[in-house]
Design an enzyme around this catalytic site. Sequence first.
Site, mmCIF file in Angstrom:
data_model
loop_
_atom_site.group_PDB
_atom_site.id
_atom_site.type_symbol
_atom_site.label_atom_id
_atom_site.label_comp_id
_atom_site.label_asym_id
_atom_site.label_seq_id
_atom_site.Cartn_x
_atom_site.Cartn_y
_atom_site.Cartn_z
ATOM 1 N N GLU A 1 30.323 41.422 40.002
ATOM 2 C CA GLU A 1 29.334 40.470 39.497
ATOM 3 C C GLU A 1 27.926 41.056 39.590
ATOM 4 O O GLU A 1 27.138 40.951 38.649
ATOM 5 C CB GLU A 1 29.395 39.163 40.293
ATOM 6 C CG GLU A 1 30.621 38.308 40.000
ATOM 7 C CD GLU A 1 30.730 37.104 40.920
ATOM 8 O OE1 GLU A 1 31.851 36.575 41.046
ATOM 9 O OE2 GLU A 1 29.712 36.708 41.521
ATOM 10 N N SER B 1 30.670 29.482 43.059
ATOM 11 C CA SER B 1 31.467 29.277 41.841
ATOM 12 C C SER B 1 32.938 29.279 42.232
ATOM 13 O O SER B 1 33.391 30.097 43.009
ATOM 14 C CB SER B 1 31.175 30.365 40.806
ATOM 15 O OG SER B 1 31.623 31.618 41.260
ATOM 16 N N ASP C 1 30.745 32.394 36.932
ATOM 17 C CA ASP C 1 30.291 33.344 37.957
ATOM 18 C C ASP C 1 28.850 33.767 37.724
ATOM 19 O O ASP C 1 28.106 34.020 38.670
ATOM 20 C CB ASP C 1 31.188 34.591 37.947
ATOM 21 C CG ASP C 1 32.612 34.282 38.374
ATOM 22 O OD1 ASP C 1 32.786 33.491 39.317
ATOM 23 O OD2 ASP C 1 33.542 34.824 37.757
ATOM 24 N N GLU D 1 32.566 34.331 33.092
ATOM 25 C CA GLU D 1 33.588 34.418 34.130
ATOM 26 C C GLU D 1 33.955 35.892 34.269
ATOM 27 O O GLU D 1 34.235 36.563 33.282
ATOM 28 C CB GLU D 1 34.813 33.580 33.711
ATOM 29 C CG GLU D 1 35.819 33.337 34.800
ATOM 30 C CD GLU D 1 35.354 32.357 35.857
ATOM 31 O OE1 GLU D 1 34.512 31.491 35.542
ATOM 32 O OE2 GLU D 1 35.809 32.473 37.009
#
Lengths: 129, 129
Positions: free
Chosen positions: B10, B30, B39, B52
């Site tokens: 991420e 999340s 996310d 996501e």
Amino acid sequence: MGKQKGSNAERELVQMLWGSGFAAVRVAGSGVSKYPSPDIVASNGSRILAIECKTTLKDHQYFHPEQISQLIGFAEQFKATPILAVKFTNKGWFFFSPEDLEKTPSHNLVIKRKDASKGKFLLDLKNEI
Amino acid sequence: MGKQKGSNAERELVQMLWGSGFAAVRVAGSGVSKYPSPDIVASNGSRILAIECKTTLKDHQYFHPEQISQLIGFAEQFKATPILAVKFTNKGWFFFSPEDLEKTPSHNLVIKRKDASKGKFLLDLKNEI
């Protein structure tokens, strides 16, 4: 404010935003990330908000100039409206624009609860959430 | 994928998005919040993304139908485009639309790396970031 108290205030505001038709998220690592980031990002399609959150027992709230310039920088890039959301204990949530901030003699920035209804946009927001 | 590996992926994607003119944030909690949340949320003003994120060693990635319906619900409320971003190890990042998902016999959803270039929007995104 304490970290836990701050997180609880953020969660409360996220809940209020969802209840008013906004999709809202708390930001991970706001304040420690290498990129500028607000505490909350929210949108209902027509209005996108980048929100810095505080809670205080007093009737005013200080902000660091650096924190405000980061909020404004993020909001410009995201094309969001920068919002300062302050929960004054026993008085509830008040919403400010960075323009409402006043410089203190020690070069900090401060907003006062009594100035919360200055901006038309912020009045609208208060009515919405 | 492991929680740490997921967070690192991420962060990598957030960095790529900033490098391409998007303001991007990782979302706190999340998947565990009481509200649906992706996310990553990102925007450059003209394009708002709800992402996501996954990372995998294989050439395909499964998703739970519930996770996808939450992503789509969030994106509708936020007026964002829902994106599935998958980092295939040693192959890099690939971007999908929920429409690219196929049902498996066991009622899960799957995307395959070879299908990553289906959507025009996603090709544009790939060129941008």
